[in-house]
Design a protein around this motif. Structure first.
Motif, PDB file in Angstrom:
ATOM      1  N   UNK A 123       1.020  -0.878   0.277  1.00  0.00           N
ATOM      2  CA  UNK A 123      -0.518  -0.233  -0.413  1.00  0.00           C
ATOM      3  C   UNK A 123       0.880   1.386   0.159  1.00  0.00           C
ATOM      4  N   UNK A 124      -0.108   2.489  -0.381  1.00  0.00           N
ATOM      5  CA  UNK A 124       1.484   3.982  -0.380  1.00  0.00           C
ATOM      6  C   UNK A 124       1.042   4.238   1.365  1.00  0.00           C
ATOM      7  N   UNK A 125       1.804   5.264   1.069  1.00  0.00           N
ATOM      8  CA  UNK A 125       2.393   6.133   2.486  1.00  0.00           C
ATOM      9  C   UNK A 125       1.974   7.471   2.788  1.00  0.00           C
ATOM     10  N   UNK A 126       1.517   8.008   3.263  1.00  0.00           N
ATOM     11  CA  UNK A 126       1.117   9.857   2.864  1.00  0.00           C
ATOM     12  C   UNK A 126       0.857   9.804   4.641  1.00  0.00           C
ATOM     13  N   UNK A 127       2.276  11.041   4.933  1.00  0.00           N
ATOM     14  CA  UNK A 127       2.492  11.994   5.952  1.00  0.00           C
ATOM     15  C   UNK A 127       1.047  12.556   6.590  1.00  0.00           C
ATOM     16  N   UNK A 128       0.931  13.123   7.518  1.00  0.00           N
ATOM     17  CA  UNK A 128       0.390  13.999   7.764  1.00  0.00           C
ATOM     18  C   UNK A 128       1.350  14.632   8.677  1.00  0.00           C
ATOM     19  N   UNK A 129       2.165  15.818   7.421  1.00  0.00           N
ATOM     20  CA  UNK A 129       3.395  16.781   8.432  1.00  0.00           C
ATOM     21  C   UNK A 129       3.571  17.842   9.718  1.00  0.00           C
ATOM     22  N   UNK A 130       2.643  18.317   9.279  1.00  0.00           N
ATOM     23  CA  UNK A 130       2.004  18.831  10.232  1.00  0.00           C
ATOM     24  C   UNK A 130       1.094  19.590   9.949  1.00  0.00           C
ATOM     25  N   UNK A 131       0.353  20.493  11.663  1.00  0.00           N
ATOM     26  CA  UNK A 131      -0.981  20.260  11.231  1.00  0.00           C
ATOM     27  C   UNK A 131      -1.897  21.359  10.350  1.00  0.00           C
TER      28      UNK A 131
END
Length: 540
Positions: A123-131
């Motif tokens: 699967x793919x991964x997308x990070x919540x970088x900062x608020x």
């Protein structure tokens, strides 16, 4: 300004997401609570995180939209690996909103490298970088799920979720590419192959089940006098039309197999041409093959075609039709040589004589297909009984027949069926599964179906064994005792969990089934425990 967990929930609602599936934990609980309190939304809880992802997959398969699931961190995410892999293998876009350990909590027991877990499943991964970038990051995850046609995990650190954010909007949709324009050698070669064909067959896969593709393929088939076939995952696309062969591949009917083997050209739209569809290459041997796919990465993953065309199926089919008319190419006349109806109908099953207290598998399967409500969504688990079921079971259209065996795992069906049922609650969802799969994974989600108030019928093919392994032991003339199980009585178990049902041990029980199905409570699962003899269950 709202807290981030509330802003994320509102972003889902504002972009038309009505359903969310999940399991609560400390890293996603407030996000789930915020979503469930919004007008027009519904949260469906699973018993296991793997089930939550499968629910989103089932939902996405039926609707054609992105499914949304949520879990907390660490072991919750590692529980999802099988379901994520199923979503990758079935090309189903979902977004998994997974909480993550607070960024400053090094000693948290549930801390793990969540990116590595997700990537291991494909699967793919997308990070919540900062608020401040959270809603932009979420939009990117959704766009990726649509474009890449696979699950994307959106990773949400728990400490970020309590910070104030400005809820700015970001685009979730993909740009419209417009109609495909093809020219040059690929078009010339394709038209030349089609013009020379005397026995062409049109094949539609899952990538060509939209209304525009169906209409264009029907029009082209009639122009060519070509019969129509589908892959398993596009089954029922041409239901009730003339000269329909049904599924092309390992579950083809004998009469369809005869037509397919006699063909000299296969024109495939939205079909990967894998070993199932091609009968391990037998259905394409000696034929000219044209493959049309709308993503370059899907061309040549199975059989390498004589002509490969990158384009949208409807546009390419219309282009073929135009140039065949321009060149005044006559129809092949192939359909005049084959029956208009019945090519996709499986043969009448021959009765076997199973042991007392059990019923014949194939004739029961055929009867169930007729007895169960016709307006339905069908979901299939995996198991020995599966292959024959693919041939017998019918549904109104391709999105009404959902499979959960792209990874070959048993026990994924019930959670998938819950998602499918939530997607279309106006009619019954019917799950076909085996006893091994029921005990391995489906039993855990039975009460989830009860809580969801779904009209769900569960057909349980119960031969008291791991059937695929049982038949291998028998074939090698070995004692199959290790494959046999003394399961509990399933009907009392279903009732204890809040469902109901019947047990089928004789033909007379089957005769009375229609009345019992009609009288069922449509707000809770109804189990049909079909007792089978493990030595009399056909696999192929």
């Amino acid at each position: 300004m709202p807290k981030l967990h509330a802003a994320l929930a509102m972003a889902l609602r504002d972009h038309g997401v009505k359903d969310l599936f999940g399991v609560l934990g400390d890293a996603n609980a407030y996000f789930v609570d915020a979503f469930s309190r919004l007008d027009g939304t519904r949260y469906t809880s699973a018993a296991n995180e793997n089930g939550a992802v499968l629910m989103a997959i089932g939902y996405g398969m039926v609707t054609g939209d992105v499914g949304f699931a949520t879990v907390t961190h660490g072991p919750a995410l590692t529980n999802c690996v099988t379901a994520l892999t199923e979503g990758v293998r079935s090309n189903t876009p979902i977004v998994l909103m997974c909480g993550d350990t607070p960024t400053n909590d090094r000693e948290n027991l549930q801390n793990t490298d969540q990116k590595m877990v997700v990537l291991a499943a494909g699967a793919g991964f997308e990070q919540l970088r900062e608020p401040e970038t959270a809603l932009e990051d979420l939009a990117r995850a959704v766009r990726r799920a649509k474009a890449e046609r696979r699950p994307i995990a959106f990773n949400m650190p728990a400490d970020f979720q309590w910070q104030d954010v400005d809820p700015q909007d970001h685009r979730w949709d993909l740009p419209d590419l417009g109609p495909t324009v093809i020219e040059g050698p690929a078009l010339d070669n394709a038209i030349g192959i089609i013009a020379a064909a005397r026995r062409p067959v049109l094949l539609a896969g899952r990538g060509a089940i939209d209304d525009a593709s169906r209409a264009s393929l029907l029009r082209l088939a009639r122009r060519l006098d070509a019969p129509l076939a589908t892959t398993m995952r596009a089954k029922n696309l041409f239901r009730d039309e003339d000269h329909v062969l049904g599924v092309c591949g390992t579950v083809s009917t004998p009469q369809a197999t005869e037509v397919l083997m006699s063909a000299d050209c296969l024109i495939a739209f939205g079909a990967s041409l894998n070993f199932h569809t091609t009968g391990d290459g037998g259905f394409v041997e000696g034929k000219r093959v044209i493959q049309v796919m709308d993503r370059a990465q899907d061309l040549g993953t199975g059989v390498v075609a004589d002509v490969s065309i990158l384009g949208q199926p409807a546009s390419v089919a219309n282009t073929f039709h135009h140039w065949l008319d321009e060149a005044e190419v006559p129809g092949s006349g192939f359909t005049a040589d084959i029956p208009a109806r019945g090519l996709d109908k499986p043969p009448t099953p021959k009765q076997t004589k199973p042991r007392e207290g059990t019923v014949d598998f194939l004739s029961t399967l055929s009867r169930l297909n007729e007895i169960l409500p016709a307006d339905r969504t069908i979901v299939t688990d995996a198991g020995r009984w599966m292959v024959k079921s693919y041939g017998f079971l019918t549904a109104p259209g391709p999105r009404d027949m959902v499979t959960s065996a792209s990874y070959g795992a048993i026990g994924l069906g019930l959670a998938t069926a819950i998602g499918a049922g939530v997607a279309n609650p106006s009619r019954p969802t019917i799950l076909f599964n085996g006893d091994g799969g029921f005990m391995l994974g489906n039993l855990g989600e039975f009460h989830s179906a009860v809580r969801a108030d779904l009209d769900l019928i569960i057909v349980l093919f119960n031969d008291g064994s791991y059937g695929a392994e049982h038949i291998q032991f028998r074939d090698k003339q070995l004692d199959p005792a290790i494959t046999l199980f003394d399961w509990p009585e399933f009907l009392p178990l279903a009732r204890a969990l809040g469902g109901d049902g019947v047990t089928i041990t004789t033909a007379a029980d089957l005769d009375a089934l229609s009345r019992k199905i009609e009288a069922r409570d449509r707000t809770r699962p109804f189990l049909i425990d079909v007792r089978l003899d493990p030595d009399h269950v056909a696999m192929w």
